[in-house]
Design a protein around this motif. Structure first.
Motif, mmCIF file in Angstrom:
data_model
loop_
_atom_site.group_PDB
_atom_site.id
_atom_site.type_symbol
_atom_site.label_atom_id
_atom_site.label_comp_id
_atom_site.label_asym_id
_atom_site.label_seq_id
_atom_site.Cartn_x
_atom_site.Cartn_y
_atom_site.Cartn_z
ATOM 1 N N GLY A 12 -1.209 -5.157 -6.535
ATOM 2 C CA GLY A 12 -1.722 -6.522 -6.622
ATOM 3 C C GLY A 12 -3.208 -6.568 -6.334
ATOM 4 N N LYS A 13 -3.647 -7.752 -5.914
ATOM 5 C CA LYS A 13 -5.080 -7.974 -5.737
ATOM 6 C C LYS A 13 -5.642 -7.232 -4.517
ATOM 7 N N ASN A 14 -4.860 -7.183 -3.430
ATOM 8 C CA ASN A 14 -5.412 -6.647 -2.173
ATOM 9 C C ASN A 14 -4.914 -5.268 -1.777
ATOM 10 N N GLY A 15 -3.818 -4.810 -2.401
ATOM 11 C CA GLY A 15 -3.211 -3.556 -1.957
ATOM 12 C C GLY A 15 -3.993 -2.329 -2.372
ATOM 13 N N GLY A 16 -3.441 -1.163 -2.051
ATOM 14 C CA GLY A 16 -4.121 0.074 -2.379
ATOM 15 C C GLY A 16 -3.547 1.240 -1.593
ATOM 16 N N VAL A 17 -4.402 2.135 -1.160
ATOM 17 C CA VAL A 17 -3.966 3.334 -0.450
ATOM 18 C C VAL A 17 -4.567 3.336 0.958
ATOM 19 N N THR A 18 -3.704 3.604 1.948
ATOM 20 C CA THR A 18 -4.164 3.774 3.337
ATOM 21 C C THR A 18 -3.885 5.203 3.755
ATOM 22 N N VAL A 19 -4.859 5.819 4.423
ATOM 23 C CA VAL A 19 -4.568 7.101 5.065
ATOM 24 C C VAL A 19 -4.539 6.858 6.570
ATOM 25 N N SER A 20 -3.372 7.187 7.156
ATOM 26 C CA SER A 20 -3.156 7.025 8.588
ATOM 27 C C SER A 20 -2.840 8.406 9.161
ATOM 28 N N GLY A 21 -2.194 8.457 10.293
ATOM 29 C CA GLY A 21 -1.913 9.795 10.823
ATOM 30 C C GLY A 21 -0.868 9.743 11.916
ATOM 31 N N GLY A 22 -1.017 10.774 12.801
ATOM 32 C CA GLY A 22 -2.080 11.741 12.952
ATOM 33 C C GLY A 22 -3.461 11.101 12.957
ATOM 34 N N GLU A 23 -4.460 11.932 12.825
ATOM 35 C CA GLU A 23 -5.819 11.414 12.745
ATOM 36 C C GLU A 23 -6.477 11.902 11.456
ATOM 37 N N PRO A 24 -6.684 10.991 10.504
ATOM 38 C CA PRO A 24 -7.185 11.386 9.183
ATOM 39 C C PRO A 24 -8.554 12.057 9.197
ATOM 40 N N HIS A 77 -10.611 4.996 -9.984
ATOM 41 C CA HIS A 77 -9.476 4.370 -10.682
ATOM 42 C C HIS A 77 -9.260 2.928 -10.218
ATOM 43 N N GLY A 78 -10.239 2.367 -9.531
ATOM 44 C CA GLY A 78 -10.161 0.961 -9.128
ATOM 45 C C GLY A 78 -9.138 0.703 -8.035
ATOM 46 N N ILE A 79 -8.868 1.710 -7.212
ATOM 47 C CA ILE A 79 -7.863 1.549 -6.144
ATOM 48 C C ILE A 79 -8.562 1.420 -4.789
ATOM 49 N N ASN A 80 -8.191 0.378 -4.081
ATOM 50 C CA ASN A 80 -8.749 0.052 -2.773
ATOM 51 C C ASN A 80 -8.316 1.076 -1.711
ATOM 52 N N THR A 81 -9.198 1.375 -0.754
ATOM 53 C CA THR A 81 -8.901 2.405 0.248
ATOM 54 C C THR A 81 -8.985 1.848 1.667
ATOM 55 N N ALA A 82 -8.101 2.337 2.532
ATOM 56 C CA ALA A 82 -8.161 1.982 3.958
ATOM 57 C C ALA A 82 -7.924 3.236 4.785
ATOM 58 N N ARG A 91 0.815 -1.214 0.000
ATOM 59 C CA ARG A 91 0.000 0.000 0.000
ATOM 60 C C ARG A 91 0.853 1.270 0.000
ATOM 61 N N MET A 92 0.278 2.298 -0.583
ATOM 62 C CA MET A 92 0.825 3.637 -0.392
ATOM 63 C C MET A 92 0.161 4.159 0.888
ATOM 64 N N VAL A 93 0.969 4.642 1.822
ATOM 65 C CA VAL A 93 0.422 5.076 3.109
ATOM 66 C C VAL A 93 0.654 6.572 3.279
#
Ligand code: SF4
Length: 263
Positions: free
Chosen positions: A87-99, A116-121, A41-43
């Motif tokens: 891949g199949k399960n990855g994507g973008v997570t926003v963490s923090g701090g407090e998002p 764009h078909g990108i999974n989010t967390a 994931r991109m975090v």
């Protein structure tokens, strides 16, 4: 501990950059992260936090006016470039701090990522639940909810705020039927009381949306940042949990959760 003035102003979770709706206030961005949600994931570590966790490894995220600003479209473009690696399960997570302090911007970001078909967390401390946060959660494929302590007095000791909102966020997420992971930082002498670990498990054991609970061993890696900010790091004499303590906690959680992971 000195409490920065900004916190007192913003602990009611006022959104940031309201005059600049396309810019996100960011502490840092990690590419190819493997610890914050499924897959690679991109975090994005968002700037600003209302909690004051005694063990916070990133106190430099607290100041809602700190960090740098980045346009949402720029972040989307970065994610698109990295998409082949998700891949199949990855994507973008926003963490923090407090998002959720920047919930309206994150709703934009997550909507664009989904287009764009990108999974989010979203990795959240659960301080805030209102209609805007609910809208954001509806675009969040995985909620990573940090439960810092099940006992409210201990939660207050550890974070300076109550855990009641955290439990409400969990309850709301359960009502939506969308997946959630719980995260629990194990701090010797502060969050390892067996009685409360059992209470936490019993509270959540019938939740259908909780896929796993992750135990995060306390560490001292951020202590130097507190010193650099002129703050007293009160846990300086607390050592990370032993392998035995981690296994003991995992064994308790396994009585209640289908998957338990030590991070
Ligand atoms: S919620 Fe996270 S960022 Fe905020 S004080 Fe606690 S550990 Fe630090």
């Amino acid at each position: 501990m000195q409490i920065p003035e900004n916190w007192l102003i913003h602990q009611d979770a006022t959104p940031l950059n309201e005059n600049d709706p396309d810019m996100l206030r960011v502490h840092s961005i990690e590419t190819f992260g493997t610890h914050d949600g499924p897959g690679i994931r991109m975090v994005i570590f968002a700037q600003g936090c209302q909690f004051r966790c005694l063990y916070c490894a990133n106190p430099d995220t607290w100041d809602v006016k700190g960090g740098t600003t980045k346009s949402i479209d720029e972040i989307v473009q970065m994610a698109i470039k990295e998409k082949p690696y998700f891949g199949k399960n990855g994507g973008v997570t926003v963490s923090g701090g407090e998002p959720t302090l920047q919930r309206s911007k994150l709703l934009q970001l997550f909507t664009k990522l989904h287009a764009h078909g990108i999974n989010t967390a979203l990795d959240s401390n659960g301080k805030l639940l209102n209609d805007e946060v609910k809208a954001l959660l509806s675009e969040t494929d995985y909620l990573l909810l940090d439960v810092k302590h099940f006992n409210d007095d201990w939660h207050h000791t550890l974070t300076a705020v109550s855990n009641q909102s955290v439990l409400k966020v969990a309850e709301y997420r359960e009502s939506t039927g969308k997946p959630m992971w719980l995260r629990y930082v194990l701090v010797p002498g502060y969050s390892d009381q067996e009685e409360y670990l059992h209470q936490l498990g019993a509270h959540f054991k019938n939740y259908l949306t909780i896929e796993k609970i992750e135990i995060q061993p306390y560490h001292l890696l951020g202590a130097h940042k507190w010193e650099a900010m002129g703050l007293e790091y009160k846990l300086k004499d607390i050592k990370p949990p032993t392998a035995e303590a981690l296994q003991k906690t995992a064994a308790i959680f396994k009585q209640y959760f289908k998957e338990v992971k030590i991070n």
